[in-house]
Write a protein that holds these residues in place. Structure first.
Motif, PDB file in Angstrom:
ATOM      1  N   GLY B 167       0.863  -1.460  -0.099  1.00 33.93           N
ATOM      2  CA  GLY B 167       0.051   0.101   0.058  1.00 33.93           C
ATOM      3  C   GLY B 167       0.763   1.425  -0.106  1.00 33.93           C
ATOM      4  N   SER B 168       2.153   1.192  -0.144  1.00 36.25           N
ATOM      5  CA  SER B 168       3.179   2.257  -0.199  1.00 36.25           C
ATOM      6  C   SER B 168       2.954   3.097  -1.422  1.00 36.25           C
ATOM      7  N   VAL B 169       2.667   2.556  -2.480  1.00 37.85           N
ATOM      8  CA  VAL B 169       2.608   3.110  -3.614  1.00 37.85           C
ATOM      9  C   VAL B 169       1.156   3.337  -4.269  1.00 37.85           C
ATOM     10  N   VAL B 170       0.327   2.278  -3.807  1.00 35.76           N
ATOM     11  CA  VAL B 170      -1.198   2.386  -4.410  1.00 35.76           C
ATOM     12  C   VAL B 170      -1.890   2.161  -2.748  1.00 35.76           C
ATOM     13  N   PRO B 171      -2.219   3.183  -2.226  1.00 30.59           N
ATOM     14  CA  PRO B 171      -2.838   3.040  -0.610  1.00 30.59           C
ATOM     15  C   PRO B 171      -4.265   2.207  -1.094  1.00 30.59           C
ATOM     16  N   TYR B 172      -4.880   1.736   0.037  1.00 34.16           N
ATOM     17  CA  TYR B 172      -6.291   1.094  -0.184  1.00 34.16           C
ATOM     18  C   TYR B 172      -7.185   2.082  -0.637  1.00 34.16           C
ATOM     19  N   SER B 173      -6.889   3.421  -0.073  1.00 35.62           N
ATOM     20  CA  SER B 173      -7.938   4.418  -0.547  1.00 35.62           C
ATOM     21  C   SER B 173      -7.742   5.036  -1.988  1.00 35.62           C
TER      22      SER B 173
END
Ligand SMILES: Nc1ncnc2c1ncn2[C@@H]1O[C@H](COP(=O)(O)OP(=O)(O)O)[C@@H](O)[C@H]1O
Ligand SMILES: [Mg+2]
Lengths: 250, 477
Positions: B167-173
């Motif tokens: 999630g550091s590049v594509v956060p869940y939000s």
């Protein structure tokens, strides 16, 4: 070798060739001359099998076969070659790749082994010299960004490599300076053999100083209105076409 | 002419078979319980379940994006199945234990999971529905410290890396489909290349959807540590089915200082039939973050799926970092693709290249959507975008949506675009040289795609060639 009888052809529903008959024997060079828009390119394209022209009557016999019954690629594989008046660009495909693909298709059709890129390089080397083309041209995309003269020379290069039985050159001389003209004509002459034939479509007599025809035909209004020997070309050069057009009702 | 074009672009989908395996499939529908069930099946630690639940709760507040230039019937998320795994797959099994039916499936797809794969210098992770079937060449990779395993396995073997980078590049939000994926993701691949290591093999993941009405939600995480480099390949197929199936994947790439990651995809999910019945909905979020002097390069050949919604992007965080996007997208029949990239220039002297080739046939609709954003600190940023469309026939469409935002006036951006039709004249020219129509079209299309195909690793170039019915030899290179 080629026998065209009473050939009629349409484009977009309009009749362009209105009954053409022409016989070309092995070893001969025929010149087809005539004013702009008379149907010269149409005839050349119909011989090569362009699907955009509808043959509405007549026959073309080539090497004892019904040419009109063959797909364009089958005609090429049987030794028919058209040097285009307007060669087509194929971006992203190298000249070398294209020409080797064509060369191999023709070999396959004859039941011969395909050649690999290395063997093909050797074949190319000699042919490039013939048309005085630089080998770097082989790595450029087919006709893309070529000058007018380069495109025409490239057509002759293809002809040299594919070694056709029947070559149709559609205004290969147009737009060439005198040096290029000499090179192109030299190429055609060098490829001349007793068992092949050439049809040279041209606007100008000057090409015929270099490629000496056995017969000259005048095409106007979709018909051959006069045929003669090589001296006819000189007569046309001196007098133009008008003296022929009116009696022929064009 | 048109009949030969049709026969070329309408090649039968060769991967449409179904494997008969007994599956462990959870009931349809999506609730917190579903997520707990998936997490429990994977024996996950508490922190990961928490992360999934946060994503799920966030997803509930989001709405499906409708800005892409695609149309489809509403998706009923409660009618989907979110987990299905062949019963024969055991956790952490070795390749010798893999069910022969599954081995056969991959063999039919041209992927050998057995020893002979060694010869080609590629390591493979095979994902079947929701789980990894096995990963090859693990020992060879371990010898140089490279980690290449299923995501599920990495959660247990390398929790610190997953915790740090997930999630550091594509956060869940990030977006609706990324949130959905974060909540229900099943398996995927994990790659870690240690400092200074040049990965000695190509790494490859092969995704296969088999079960009916089941979505595939894979999650891939690639971390290239400082000075490391890797080339990663991804392939995808699915059976022919009359219903649409959802595929919502997330791929995150982290390229630390001086690292280089090349990610190549040949996407050939089932596209639906000629009337647009069935096919995969391919809603994918792919993004990489490049630190100082790092390079991330995406190459994709997208030929399948009923709908594609996909924008592999690069955040050019570090100074001198490089982002590349090379894409060939083919749509035919009723296929719709809305694909492109985002290049976000943050660091100084960051450079990006975008080459997009869209081919539309049948009634296909192809949209390129690309964003180039230069932030205030991105001194000397450069972008080159080239976006070409080729139309085959009269019923298809090509669309271009470029978005450019520049907040630093030292940036240089170049944009070129073209649309062409495969011309009857080009085909006739080839035919007059002895090539048949099919060969002619292959040649013309290969020429059109040349700049992209030359970016593909050799094995994939061959697969792409087969897919497009294209003879590449010599015309690319
Ligand atoms: N595809 C086509 N559709 C419609 N008209 C055509 C087409 N090709 C040629 N023509 C017309 O046919 C006539 C002969 O053309 P062409 O054979 O190119 O003449 P030439 O080569 O002798 O200059 C011209 O009037 C030209 O406009
Ligand atoms: Mg002409």
């Amino acid at each position: 070798m080629l026998k065209i009888s009473d050939l009629h052809a349409n484009a977009s529903g309009k009749e362009i060739l209105k009954g053409i008959s022409l016989t070309v024997n092995a070893g001969e060079v025929h010149a087809i001359m005539g004013p702009n828009g008379s149907g010269k390119s149409t005839l050349a394209q119909v011989i090569a099998g362009h699907p955009g022209y509808e043959v509405t009557g007549g026959t073309i016999e080539y090497d004892g076969k019904d040419l009109l019954d063959m797909e364009a690629e089958e005609r090429a594989q049987a030794g028919v070659f058209l040097a285009f008046q307007y060669p087509v660009e194929i971006p992203g495909v190298t000249n070398a790749y294209f020409l080797r693909a064509a060369f191999n298709e023709l070999r396959k059709a004859r039941g011969e082994e395909e050649v690999d890129p290395m063997e093909f390089l050797d074949i190319m080397e000699e042919k490039l010299k013939l048309v005085e083309m630089d080998a770097t041209m082989m790595q450029r995309s087919v006709n893309a960004g070529f000058s007018g003269g380069e495109k025409k020379r490239n057509e002759i290069l293809q002809m040299a490599v594919l070694a056709p039985k029947l070559a149709v050159l559609d205004e290969t001389d147009s737009g060439l300076d005198i040096d290029a003209l000499r090179i192109v004509a030299g190429g055609v002459n060098a490829l001349k053999r007793p068992d092949n034939a050439t049809i040279v479509v041209t606007h100008y007599q000057r090409l015929l100083d270099y490629i000496v025809p056995d017969s000259v035909h005048v095409l106007a209004g979709g018909r051959i209105i006069k045929s003669g020997g090589k001296e006819l070309a000189l007569e046309l050069e001196a007098k133009g076409y008008d003296w022929l057009l009116e009696p022929a009702g064009v | 002419m048109s009949s030969s074009i049709e026969s070329l672009v309408n090649k039968e989908y060769a991967y449409g078979f179904v494997t008969d395996v007994e599956s462990d499939t959870i009931p349809r529908g999506l609730t917190e319980e579903t997520i707990r069930l998936i997490s429990a099946k994977k024996n996950e630690p508490e922190w990961l379940l928490d992360w999934r639940l946060k994503a799920y709760r966030r997803w509930l507040t989001m709405t499906e994006p409708h800005w892409p230039n695609v149309t489809y019937a509403p998706i009923d998320y409660q009618a989907q199945t979110y987990y299905s795994a062949p019963r024969s797959v055991k956790p952490l099994q070795s390749l010798d234990e893999v069910d022969p039916e599954l081995l056969k499936t991959y063999a039919k797809l041209g992927i050998s999971l057995t020893e002979q794969k060694r010869l080609t210098g590629v390591a493979v992770d095979a994902i079947f529905d929701s789980v990894s079937v096995g990963t090859t060449m693990k020992t060879e990779l371990a010898a140089v410290g490279v980690v290449f395993c299923s995501f599920g396995e990495a959660v247990h073997s390398h929790p610190e890396l997953i915790k740090k980078y997930l999630g550091s590049v594509v956060p869940y939000s990030d977006n609706f489909f990324a949130a959905l994926n974060s909540a229900v993701f099943s398996d995927g691949s994990f790659v870690y290349i240690p400092k200074g290591v040049k990965c000695p093999l190509e790494l490859s993941t092969y995704f296969r959807i088999n079960a009916a009405d089941t979505g595939q939600f894979e999650r891939t995480l690639i971390v290239a540590d400082e000075g490391a480099s890797v080339s990663y390949l991804e392939g995808c197929t699915a059976p022919k089915r009359a219903t649409n199936q959802l595929h919502a994947a997330v791929v995150e790439i982290i390229a630390l200082d001086d690292a280089s990651v090349k990610y190549s995809t040949v996407q050939n999910w089932y596209a639906g039939d000629k009337d647009g019945v069935g096919g995969i909905y391919n809603f994918v979020t792919k993004r990489g973050k490049a630190q100082t002097n790092a390079k991330i390069s995406w190459t994709q050949v997208e030929t399948g799926s009923a709908i594609t919604w996909k924008y592999p992007s690069v955040i050019l965080q570090g100074d001198n970092s490089v982002g590349e996007f090379y894409s060939v997208a083919v749509v035919n029949n009723r296929q719709q693709a809305d694909t492109g990239t985002k290049m976000i220039h943050i660091g100084r002297n960051t450079r990006s290249t975008i080459i997009s080739k869209g081919i539309s046939a049948g009634q296909g609709q192809n949209s390129y959507r690309g964003q180039v954003k230069v932030l205030p600190k991105a001194e000397g940023a450069r972008n080159y975008t080239q976006c070409d469309s080729m139309l085959i026939g009269n019923a298809c469409g090509a669309h271009t949506f470029p978005y450019i935002e520049v907040a630093n006036n030292t940036a240089t951006l170049e944009h070129e675009a073209s649309t062409s039709k495969i011309g009857e004249d080009q085909i006739f020219y080839c035919k007059s040289r002895g090539l048949n129509a099919e060969h002619a079209i292959s040649l013309i299309v290969a020429g059109f795609c040349k700049e992209v195909f030359k970016e593909l690793p050799m094995e994939f170039a061959l697969e792409a060639q087969q897919l497009l019915g294209i003879s590449l030899e010599g015309s690319v290179g």
